[in-house]
Design a protein around this motif. Structure first.
Motif, PDB file in Angstrom:
ATOM      1  N   GLY A 119      12.809   0.262   4.226  1.00 25.18           N
ATOM      2  CA  GLY A 119      12.887   0.837   2.886  1.00 25.18           C
ATOM      3  C   GLY A 119      11.609   0.579   2.116  1.00 25.18           C
ATOM      4  O   GLY A 119      11.275  -0.561   1.818  1.00 25.18           O
ATOM      5  N   MET A 120      10.891   1.638   1.793  1.00 26.92           N
ATOM      6  CA  MET A 120       9.605   1.496   1.112  1.00 26.92           C
ATOM      7  C   MET A 120       9.789   1.093  -0.346  1.00 26.92           C
ATOM      8  O   MET A 120      10.751   1.488  -0.997  1.00 26.92           O
ATOM      9  N   GLY A 121       8.852   0.289  -0.819  1.00 28.27           N
ATOM     10  CA  GLY A 121       8.839  -0.072  -2.224  1.00 28.27           C
ATOM     11  C   GLY A 121       9.860  -1.105  -2.621  1.00 28.27           C
ATOM     12  O   GLY A 121      10.257  -1.157  -3.789  1.00 28.27           O
ATOM     13  N   GLY A 179       1.252   4.268  -2.622  1.00 27.65           N
ATOM     14  CA  GLY A 179       1.240   5.596  -2.032  1.00 27.65           C
ATOM     15  C   GLY A 179       0.073   5.806  -1.086  1.00 27.65           C
ATOM     16  O   GLY A 179      -0.369   6.944  -0.869  1.00 27.65           O
ATOM     17  N   LEU A 180      -0.430   4.717  -0.488  1.00 24.62           N
ATOM     18  CA  LEU A 180      -1.599   4.765   0.389  1.00 24.62           C
ATOM     19  C   LEU A 180      -1.170   4.459   1.822  1.00 24.62           C
ATOM     20  O   LEU A 180      -0.858   3.322   2.158  1.00 24.62           O
ATOM     21  N   ILE A 181      -1.129   5.480   2.668  1.00 25.48           N
ATOM     22  CA  ILE A 181      -0.669   5.312   4.040  1.00 25.48           C
ATOM     23  C   ILE A 181      -1.859   4.939   4.915  1.00 25.48           C
ATOM     24  O   ILE A 181      -2.684   5.786   5.266  1.00 25.48           O
ATOM     25  N   LEU A 229       0.820  -1.208   0.000  1.00 26.94           N
ATOM     26  CA  LEU A 229       0.000   0.000   0.000  1.00 26.94           C
ATOM     27  C   LEU A 229       0.857   1.263   0.000  1.00 26.94           C
ATOM     28  O   LEU A 229       0.639   2.170  -0.805  1.00 26.94           O
ATOM     29  N   ILE A 230       1.834   1.320   0.900  1.00 26.93           N
ATOM     30  CA  ILE A 230       2.620   2.547   1.054  1.00 26.93           C
ATOM     31  C   ILE A 230       3.672   2.681  -0.041  1.00 26.93           C
ATOM     32  O   ILE A 230       3.768   3.716  -0.713  1.00 26.93           O
ATOM     33  N   ILE A 289      -7.449  -4.858  -1.114  1.00 29.13           N
ATOM     34  CA  ILE A 289      -8.003  -6.151  -0.712  1.00 29.13           C
ATOM     35  C   ILE A 289      -6.906  -7.193  -0.578  1.00 29.13           C
ATOM     36  O   ILE A 289      -6.869  -7.965   0.391  1.00 29.13           O
ATOM     37  N   VAL A 290      -5.981  -7.240  -1.550  1.00 28.56           N
ATOM     38  CA  VAL A 290      -4.881  -8.207  -1.499  1.00 28.56           C
ATOM     39  C   VAL A 290      -4.017  -7.971  -0.259  1.00 28.56           C
ATOM     40  O   VAL A 290      -3.656  -8.909   0.458  1.00 28.56           O
ATOM     41  N   ALA A 291      -3.694  -6.694   0.014  1.00 27.93           N
ATOM     42  CA  ALA A 291      -2.879  -6.363   1.187  1.00 27.93           C
ATOM     43  C   ALA A 291      -3.597  -6.765   2.474  1.00 27.93           C
ATOM     44  O   ALA A 291      -2.977  -7.293   3.410  1.00 27.93           O
TER      45      ALA A 291
END
Length: 333
Positions: free
Chosen positions: A277-279, A78-80, A73-74, A236-238
């Motif tokens: 580390g994001m992404g 880009g969804l916090i 998500l993050i 939904i997957v997350a």
């Protein structure tokens, strides 16, 4: 022209140029070392406090799986989300409630966990994704707290005090997970499989659309993609992956309580993602490793370890730009 007849400067330049390392292989080094280390760790644990080491590493993998789902998500969308721990609670309570009614089969509990997580994510995501920025953060926090207070009101299932499990889940009627090593390798197998699934997903066209929607949703809509639909599927997957982590948490601690879905736990998961580390997906797992190991080390030093732990995490986020994964890649030859 033969090698001997070619100019000396041309030959020396070509021989001096290092062979480029395949970028795909370079990106695989960190996750390969991470998963190989987790796979062989139980063999080395026999030379120390085996039960403690297995318990700690199982917790690392379970929370690493939860952080991995949040990184989708993050880091990519880009969804916090500040209510992501609600899905941990769904998975944990699926085990606890079914176990209280005599249903101990792991696959039944897993099916209920996935279904409940998907429904909750679809309903809350459909509403939350119509907002952006701080409004998205606050509405996910509100949904998470709503589920938290619902769990505290379930008096027949322990309420605010939680409930203990009579035993861990059964696999085809066998108590394989009663052995700590069996539970360890179940957590490892799920972490490895779901990491691979997430890696394939983010490398697919779906993943490219998600990253494009994060950068410029208007442009993605203009070329024929609906960012809202893709983000809802991602949400939904997350949520389903985090639900699986909740199922493992219940089996690891053999206890279920509303604390597993508190906003503090959501904050811990965000810290793990940022720290690792994001992404990068495996960065979330690295963040969980660093977070829990640091917590254990400081807890051995002083009972007031929170006073040291908080500032250390803040300093790490401030000075390790991009998290541990970019730091490791920069220092790797």
């Amino acid at each position: 022209m033969t090698e001997a007849a070619r100019p000396l400067t041309e030959v020396s330049t070509e021989t001096a140029r290092p062979a480029p390392s395949p970028p795909v292989l370079r990106r695989l080094i960190v996750p390969l070392v991470l998963f190989v280390g987790l796979a062989v760790a139980p063999f080395f644990a026999t030379y120390g406090a085996e039960s403690f080491i297995l318990s700690l590493l199982t917790r690392v993998m379970v929370l690493g799986l939860a952080a991995l789902s949040l990184d989708l998500l993050i880091g990519y969308g880009g969804l916090i989300s500040f209510g992501h721990a609600a899905f941990l609670g769904i998975g944990a309570y699926a085990v606890g409630i079914l176990s209280a009614h005599g249903i101990d089969d792991l696959f039944v509990q897993l099916a209920v966990t996935l279904a409940a997580s998907a429904v909750f994510a679809a309903v809350t995501g459909a509403i939350s994704l119509r907002t952006r920025g701080v409004y998205f953060i606050m509405i996910t926090l509100a949904f998470g707290q709503m589920l938290f207070f619902l769990a505290t009101s379930l008096a027949s299932y322990g309420g605010d005090d939680g409930m203990s499990l009579a035993r861990r889940s059964l696999v085809f009627g066998h108590a394989i997970l009663e052995n700590d090593l069996g539970l360890y390798y179940l957590a490892f197998a799920l972490l490895f499989a779901l990491y691979g699934l997430c890696r394939v997903m983010v490398a697919s066209r779906f993943g490219r659309v998600i990253r494009g929607a994060r950068q410029n949703p208007v442009r993605m809509q203009a070329i024929g993609f609906s960012p809202y639909r893709y983000q809802l599927v991602l949400y939904i997957v997350a949520g389903m992956i985090a639900g699986v982590a909740g199922l493992l948490i219940a089996n690891t601690s053999e206890f279920v309580s509303p604390a597993v879905m508190s906003w503090q736990r959501s904050g811990d998961l965000i810290f793990m993602v940022v720290l690792g580390g994001m992404g990068s997906l495996h960065g979330a797992i690295l963040g969980a490793v660093a977070f829990l190991l640091l917590e254990e080390v400081l807890a051995d030093i002083t009972e007031h370890w929170h006073i040291i732990f908080g500032p250390l995490l803040i300093l790490a986020v401030l000075f390790i730009r991009g998290g541990l994964t970019p730091l490791i890649e920069r220092t790797r030859p």
